[in-house]
Motif scaffolding. Structure first.
Motif, PDB file in Angstrom:
ATOM      1  N   ALA A  43       0.835  -1.205   0.000  1.00 20.98           N
ATOM      2  CA  ALA A  43       0.000   0.000   0.000  1.00 20.98           C
ATOM      3  C   ALA A  43       0.867   1.252   0.000  1.00 20.98           C
ATOM      4  N   LEU A  44       2.019   1.202   0.673  1.00 25.24           N
ATOM      5  CA  LEU A  44       2.931   2.353   0.669  1.00 25.24           C
ATOM      6  C   LEU A  44       3.551   2.559  -0.706  1.00 25.24           C
ATOM      7  N   VAL A  45       3.853   1.473  -1.403  1.00 28.02           N
ATOM      8  CA  VAL A  45       4.394   1.586  -2.761  1.00 28.02           C
ATOM      9  C   VAL A  45       3.373   2.268  -3.667  1.00 28.02           C
ATOM     10  N   GLY A  46       2.097   1.876  -3.529  1.00 21.98           N
ATOM     11  CA  GLY A  46       1.042   2.521  -4.300  1.00 21.98           C
ATOM     12  C   GLY A  46       0.893   3.988  -3.947  1.00 21.98           C
ATOM     13  N   LEU A  47       1.013   4.294  -2.656  1.00 21.15           N
ATOM     14  CA  LEU A  47       0.851   5.681  -2.211  1.00 21.15           C
ATOM     15  C   LEU A  47       1.917   6.584  -2.821  1.00 21.15           C
ATOM     16  N   VAL A  48       3.179   6.174  -2.767  1.00 25.07           N
ATOM     17  CA  VAL A  48       4.223   7.055  -3.293  1.00 25.07           C
ATOM     18  C   VAL A  48       4.207   7.091  -4.825  1.00 25.07           C
ATOM     19  N   PHE A 202       7.697   4.687 -12.688  1.00 25.12           N
ATOM     20  CA  PHE A 202       6.953   3.957 -13.715  1.00 25.12           C
ATOM     21  C   PHE A 202       5.533   4.476 -13.881  1.00 25.12           C
ATOM     22  N   ALA A 203       5.146   5.440 -13.052  1.00 28.12           N
ATOM     23  CA  ALA A 203       3.813   6.042 -13.175  1.00 28.12           C
ATOM     24  C   ALA A 203       3.885   7.460 -13.719  1.00 28.12           C
ATOM     25  N   ARG A 204       5.080   8.010 -13.854  1.00 25.59           N
ATOM     26  CA  ARG A 204       5.204   9.444 -14.113  1.00 25.59           C
ATOM     27  C   ARG A 204       4.722   9.859 -15.500  1.00 25.59           C
ATOM     28  N   TYR A 205       4.642   8.929 -16.443  1.00 22.92           N
ATOM     29  CA  TYR A 205       4.184   9.293 -17.786  1.00 22.92           C
ATOM     30  C   TYR A 205       2.655   9.248 -17.915  1.00 22.92           C
ATOM     31  N   LEU A 206       1.979   8.822 -16.877  1.00 26.37           N
ATOM     32  CA  LEU A 206       0.517   8.882 -16.891  1.00 26.37           C
ATOM     33  C   LEU A 206       0.074  10.342 -16.836  1.00 26.37           C
ATOM     34  N   PRO A 207      -1.063  10.672 -17.430  1.00 28.32           N
ATOM     35  CA  PRO A 207      -1.544  12.060 -17.364  1.00 28.32           C
ATOM     36  C   PRO A 207      -1.747  12.507 -15.921  1.00 28.32           C
ATOM     37  N   GLY A 213      -6.247   7.359  -6.832  1.00 20.91           N
ATOM     38  CA  GLY A 213      -6.680   6.073  -6.278  1.00 20.91           C
ATOM     39  C   GLY A 213      -6.428   4.922  -7.238  1.00 20.91           C
ATOM     40  N   ALA A 214      -6.593   5.181  -8.547  1.00 21.33           N
ATOM     41  CA  ALA A 214      -6.345   4.145  -9.544  1.00 21.33           C
ATOM     42  C   ALA A 214      -4.857   3.826  -9.634  1.00 21.33           C
ATOM     43  N   VAL A 215      -4.016   4.864  -9.631  1.00 21.02           N
ATOM     44  CA  VAL A 215      -2.567   4.651  -9.682  1.00 21.02           C
ATOM     45  C   VAL A 215      -2.111   3.852  -8.466  1.00 21.02           C
ATOM     46  N   ALA A 216      -2.549   4.284  -7.286  1.00 21.88           N
ATOM     47  CA  ALA A 216      -2.137   3.612  -6.052  1.00 21.88           C
ATOM     48  C   ALA A 216      -2.662   2.190  -5.993  1.00 21.88           C
ATOM     49  N   GLY A 217      -3.921   2.022  -6.372  1.00 20.70           N
ATOM     50  CA  GLY A 217      -4.552   0.710  -6.257  1.00 20.70           C
ATOM     51  C   GLY A 217      -3.950  -0.329  -7.176  1.00 20.70           C
ATOM     52  N   TYR A 340       8.853   9.385   2.826  1.00 18.74           N
ATOM     53  CA  TYR A 340       8.331   9.683   1.491  1.00 18.74           C
ATOM     54  C   TYR A 340       6.808   9.600   1.502  1.00 18.74           C
ATOM     55  N   ALA A 341       6.267   8.528   2.054  1.00 24.23           N
ATOM     56  CA  ALA A 341       4.812   8.373   2.122  1.00 24.23           C
ATOM     57  C   ALA A 341       4.179   9.463   2.975  1.00 24.23           C
ATOM     58  N   THR A 342       4.836   9.821   4.079  1.00 22.39           N
ATOM     59  CA  THR A 342       4.318  10.882   4.941  1.00 22.39           C
ATOM     60  C   THR A 342       4.303  12.214   4.206  1.00 22.39           C
ATOM     61  N   ASP A 343       5.331  12.469   3.409  1.00 23.80           N
ATOM     62  CA  ASP A 343       5.402  13.708   2.640  1.00 23.80           C
ATOM     63  C   ASP A 343       4.255  13.793   1.624  1.00 23.80           C
ATOM     64  N   VAL A 344       3.959  12.676   0.955  1.00 26.13           N
ATOM     65  CA  VAL A 344       2.842  12.661  -0.001  1.00 26.13           C
ATOM     66  C   VAL A 344       1.539  13.041   0.698  1.00 26.13           C
ATOM     67  N   LEU A 345       1.340  12.508   1.898  1.00 25.08           N
ATOM     68  CA  LEU A 345       0.112  12.809   2.640  1.00 25.08           C
ATOM     69  C   LEU A 345       0.101  14.253   3.131  1.00 25.08           C
ATOM     70  N   LEU A 346       1.242  14.737   3.636  1.00 26.01           N
ATOM     71  CA  LEU A 346       1.306  16.108   4.138  1.00 26.01           C
ATOM     72  C   LEU A 346       1.020  17.125   3.030  1.00 26.01           C
TER      73      LEU A 346
END
Length: 434
Positions: A43-48, A202-207, A213-217, A340-346
């Motif tokens: 779940a943390l990998v999806g979050l970041v 590997f997600a950075r080229y997505l619009p 939620g879709a990227v993370a999931g 890193y995950a905490t920063d995304v949430l903050l």
């Protein structure tokens, strides 16, 4: 995203880790519980990963917001590049063992020179993909996933036919010994998801409009599902086979017609796992300030990774090396993933790619002399505390020793780092938003 993350985790190393849990003294159901719990950290990998589309940059650049422009160079050099090289060696060792077994099936008895050639050949096949980069990985990993899943599904038929569902060790663990085995097993399993702080790569080229939620999931599910299934298969195999030598044990129960397919799948699994890792290691070197071509970065990774692989296969015990490296890596990767995950949430995933690319003195993420004190303190304190609490065949921290060998490096590193960053980083995490 599902296929990109499934391919490297339909992995022979997952079987090795699953078998290691039984060797630790856990029964089957305890092992399965540890496998599910440890893999929840996907779940943390999806979050970041969601920071990739938001910023349009890889993780190695996004983390400038966490550590500062200069501080991030040190961080990615250690937790990005150096950790990547260690994982390259582990996967190459597994793939090389399978390739050597194929040669023995063909009637050859490889000596040391031929072993070196095989290791270099497996590394070269891996790095050829990483040189072509993101587009090649995205294109190849769906067929890789399908092929590897098919082969391991056939393997599962033979393993499940021999499984002992009521398996209990000859001397069941109780009390402190059981707690220590559960904690060590959890750290071993969690080492895989915690090593992927690079998921935004590997997600950075997505619009940028892609739903977070879709990227993370899909990222998390792509790692979680195969990791649980195939680590569990390794644990089930451990109820009937001696998984201290997993390749020999598994090939012994396979019919002759299927054994080469299994060994080739182990090689392909190493290639799939390491192509992604080598690609991200190049990005880490770039972010660390070393301006090198991808081909030269790949050559450097190849040289160091092959040297470590030779050590793992020709000098040390393979299983002990796997256990030690994976558990020691958590000391570094756990705190890094936590901040890193905490920063995304903050920040609520608000990252400005242009601001992150500004490395000038006094830029948005210059902080204090190029270092974000909150991020640096959080990781250093978390890693130091985790190091006191880790237990491996190579090293046991003083706190772990005082607790009878119980490895608390995972929760201590994650929770302490996140708490320090949350307390000290609120103001710093808001910098650059305006």
């Amino acid at each position: 995203m599902f296929a990109v993350w499934a391919a490297p985790n339909v992995s022979y190393l997952s079987l090795v880790v699953g078998g290691a849990l039984v060797l630790l003294g856990l029964d089957l159901w305890q092992s399965l519980a540890v496998i599910v719990a440890g893999n929840l950290l996907w779940a943390l990998v999806g979050l970041v990963a969601v920071s990739g589309p938001a910023s349009g940059t890889p993780s190695e650049i996004v983390m400038r917001a966490v550590f500062g422009t200069r501080g991030n160079r040190v961080s990615v050099a250690v937790t990005g590049w150096l950790v990547s090289v260690c994982y390259l060696a582990l996967s190459w060792a597994a793939g090389s063992l399978a390739a050597l077994a194929l040669l023995e099936e063909a009637g050859l008895r490889p000596g040391t020179p031929l072993k070196v050639v095989v290791i270099v050949a497996v590394a070269a096949a891996t790095l050829a993909i990483s040189i072509y980069g993101h587009a090649a990985i995205v294109r190849l990993y769906l067929p890789f996933t399908l092929v590897l899943t098919a082969v391991l599904a056939v393997l599962a038929v033979f393993v499940l036919d021999r499984a002992d569902w009521g398996y209990r060790p000859e001397q069941p663990l109780h009390g402190g010994a059981l707690v220590a085995a559960l904690a060590g097993g959890l750290t071993l399993v969690a080492s895989a998801p915690l090593s992927y702080t690079n998921s935004a790569d590997f997600a950075r080229y997505l619009p940028s409009s892609t739903r977070p939620g879709a990227v993370a999931g899909w990222t998390a599910l792509g790692g979680f599902l195969p990791s649980v299934l195939f680590t569990a298969l390794g644990a089930v195999a451990g109820t009937a086979l001696d998984m201290s030598d997993p390749q020999t044990a598994l090939t012994a129960i396979l019919p002759g017609w299927f054994e080469p397919a299994f060994l080739l799948a182990v090689v392909l699994s190493a290639v799939a796992n390491n192509a992604m890792t080598a690609y991200s290691s190049w990005l880490a070197l770039q972010a660390a300030g070393l301006r090198v071509r991808r081909s030269r970065s790949v050559a450097l990774d190849c040289a160091l990774g092959v040297a470590l692989t030779l050590y793992a296969l020709l000098v040390s015990n393979f299983l002990d090396t796997v256990n030690s490296v994976l558990e020691l890596m958590v000391v570094l990767t756990g705190p890094t993933m936590a901040v890193y995950a905490t920063d995304v949430l903050l920040r609520r995933n608000r990252y400005d790619g242009r601001a992150l690319s500004d490395e000038s003195r006094g830029g948005p993420f210059w902080y204090t002399a190029g270092v974000n004190p909150a991020g640096a303190a959080a990781v250093l304190l978390g890693a130091a505390a985790a190091g006191l609490c880790v237990t491996t065949p190579l090293y046991t921290g003083p706190v772990a020793a005082a607790l009878g060998g119980t490895d608390l490096s995972l929760p201590v590193g994650l929770l302490l780092s996140a708490a320090v960053y949350l307390a000290a980083g609120r103001r710093g995490a808001r910098d650059g938003q305006n």
